[in-house]
Design a protein around this motif. Structure first.
Motif, PDB file in Angstrom:
ATOM      1  N   ASP A  72       0.813  -1.218   0.000  1.00  0.00           N
ATOM      2  CA  ASP A  72       0.000   0.000   0.000  1.00  0.00           C
ATOM      3  C   ASP A  72       0.846   1.269   0.000  1.00  0.00           C
ATOM      4  N   ARG A  73       1.923   1.240  -0.783  1.00  0.00           N
ATOM      5  CA  ARG A  73       2.770   2.416  -0.939  1.00  0.00           C
ATOM      6  C   ARG A  73       2.690   2.883  -2.377  1.00  0.00           C
ATOM      7  N   PRO A  74       2.390   4.159  -2.599  1.00  0.00           N
ATOM      8  CA  PRO A  74       2.345   4.673  -3.964  1.00  0.00           C
ATOM      9  C   PRO A  74       3.746   4.697  -4.576  1.00  0.00           C
ATOM     10  N   VAL A  75       3.757   4.702  -5.904  1.00  0.00           N
ATOM     11  CA  VAL A  75       5.008   4.619  -6.665  1.00  0.00           C
ATOM     12  C   VAL A  75       5.067   5.767  -7.664  1.00  0.00           C
ATOM     13  N   LEU A  76       6.261   6.320  -7.832  1.00  0.00           N
ATOM     14  CA  LEU A  76       6.557   7.299  -8.881  1.00  0.00           C
ATOM     15  C   LEU A  76       7.527   6.653  -9.846  1.00  0.00           C
ATOM     16  N   THR A  77       7.188   6.662 -11.117  1.00  0.00           N
ATOM     17  CA  THR A  77       8.040   6.058 -12.142  1.00  0.00           C
ATOM     18  C   THR A  77       7.819   6.785 -13.467  1.00  0.00           C
ATOM     19  N   PRO A  78       8.769   6.698 -14.394  1.00  0.00           N
ATOM     20  CA  PRO A  78       8.560   7.342 -15.696  1.00  0.00           C
ATOM     21  C   PRO A  78       7.379   6.724 -16.453  1.00  0.00           C
ATOM     22  N   SER A 130       5.839  10.204 -14.351  1.00  0.00           N
ATOM     23  CA  SER A 130       6.540  11.419 -14.770  1.00  0.00           C
ATOM     24  C   SER A 130       6.792  11.335 -16.270  1.00  0.00           C
ATOM     25  N   ASP A 131       6.730  12.476 -16.904  1.00  0.00           N
ATOM     26  CA  ASP A 131       7.053  12.530 -18.327  1.00  0.00           C
ATOM     27  C   ASP A 131       8.561  12.693 -18.436  1.00  0.00           C
ATOM     28  N   GLY A 132       9.225  11.633 -18.841  1.00  0.00           N
ATOM     29  CA  GLY A 132      10.686  11.620 -18.872  1.00  0.00           C
ATOM     30  C   GLY A 132      11.232  11.120 -17.547  1.00  0.00           C
ATOM     31  N   PRO A 133      12.528  11.292 -17.336  1.00  0.00           N
ATOM     32  CA  PRO A 133      13.140  10.816 -16.090  1.00  0.00           C
ATOM     33  C   PRO A 133      12.508  11.482 -14.869  1.00  0.00           C
ATOM     34  N   VAL A 134      12.527  10.773 -13.753  1.00  0.00           N
ATOM     35  CA  VAL A 134      12.001  11.328 -12.510  1.00  0.00           C
ATOM     36  C   VAL A 134      12.874  12.505 -12.102  1.00  0.00           C
ATOM     37  N   THR A 135      12.229  13.645 -11.835  1.00  0.00           N
ATOM     38  CA  THR A 135      12.941  14.865 -11.436  1.00  0.00           C
ATOM     39  C   THR A 135      12.431  15.315 -10.068  1.00  0.00           C
ATOM     40  N   ALA A 136      13.083  16.321  -9.517  1.00  0.00           N
ATOM     41  CA  ALA A 136      12.633  16.890  -8.249  1.00  0.00           C
ATOM     42  C   ALA A 136      11.218  17.441  -8.387  1.00  0.00           C
ATOM     43  N   ASP A 137      10.918  18.079  -9.526  1.00  0.00           N
ATOM     44  CA  ASP A 137       9.565  18.607  -9.745  1.00  0.00           C
ATOM     45  C   ASP A 137       8.539  17.473  -9.791  1.00  0.00           C
ATOM     46  N   ALA A 138       8.885  16.388 -10.458  1.00  0.00           N
ATOM     47  CA  ALA A 138       7.978  15.236 -10.520  1.00  0.00           C
ATOM     48  C   ALA A 138       7.771  14.649  -9.130  1.00  0.00           C
ATOM     49  N   LEU A 139       8.830  14.615  -8.341  1.00  0.00           N
ATOM     50  CA  LEU A 139       8.734  14.110  -6.968  1.00  0.00           C
ATOM     51  C   LEU A 139       7.831  15.010  -6.134  1.00  0.00           C
ATOM     52  N   ASP A 140       8.026  16.323  -6.234  1.00  0.00           N
ATOM     53  CA  ASP A 140       7.183  17.269  -5.478  1.00  0.00           C
ATOM     54  C   ASP A 140       5.707  17.113  -5.855  1.00  0.00           C
ATOM     55  N   LEU A 141       5.426  16.998  -7.141  1.00  0.00           N
ATOM     56  CA  LEU A 141       4.052  16.844  -7.610  1.00  0.00           C
ATOM     57  C   LEU A 141       3.452  15.534  -7.098  1.00  0.00           C
ATOM     58  N   ALA A 142       4.204  14.454  -7.205  1.00  0.00           N
ATOM     59  CA  ALA A 142       3.703  13.152  -6.738  1.00  0.00           C
ATOM     60  C   ALA A 142       3.458  13.173  -5.237  1.00  0.00           C
ATOM     61  N   LEU A 143       4.371  13.761  -4.468  1.00  0.00           N
ATOM     62  CA  LEU A 143       4.176  13.835  -3.012  1.00  0.00           C
ATOM     63  C   LEU A 143       2.939  14.655  -2.661  1.00  0.00           C
TER      64      LEU A 143
END
Length: 159
Positions: free
Chosen positions: A75-81, A101-114
């Protein structure tokens, strides 16, 4: 032992990147964990269970998929390209569970996912219907019975 060493070498092939990741993780020891080695099953469960979000930076090998499904099963969400396969999987498990994320995982993608993880309703679980061990075993049992019946009807020996 050879397989473990090969996996470890693959994990830390880019030493400059490994140092940069270690450096960033050290800046946020209460919020960020980065393990750059092959982990035992128990260590993987510990790391993922302690996480608010699990990042799978690529989905190229069976090990990546294993980690992804382990996180979802805990039950843990995942961030992946984003890939075609990950887009389909996100539709199946639910948008709150697989963040793309569109393209490689970035800090912005991490912030949005969190932000999305923190805004998601409590008490929900990823939809893993059809992916349990029992469901898989049952599907194989039906397949093997069907093959055996077809062979028996056609007179083909099992040897």
């Amino acid at each position: 032992h050879k397989e473990y060493r090969r996996q470890r070498q693959m994990c830390i092939r880019d030493r400059a990147l490994a140092r940069a990741i270690d450096s960033e993780a050290a800046r946020y020891p209460r919020h960020l964990s980065a393990r750059l080695e092959a982990l035992s099953d128990g260590a993987q469960v510990q790391e993922i269970d302690a996480a608010e979000l699990t990042i799978i930076p690529q989905t190229r090998t069976i090990e990546h998929y294993q980690a992804l499904f382990l996180a979802l099963s805990l039950d843990r969400p995942v961030l992946t390209p984003r890939t075609e396969a990950m887009t389909r999987l996100a539709q199946q498990v639910g948008p709150d569970w697989l963040h793309l994320s569109d393209g490689p995982v970035t800090a912005d993608a991490l912030d949005l996912a969190l932000a999305r993880v923190r805004a998601a309703p409590d008490g929900t679980r990823p939809n893993l219907h059809g992916r349990s061990l029992q469901t898989t075993q049952n599907a194989y049992a039906v397949l093997f019975e069907d093959v055996a019946h077809r062979r028996a009807r056609s007179g083909i020996s099992s040897r």
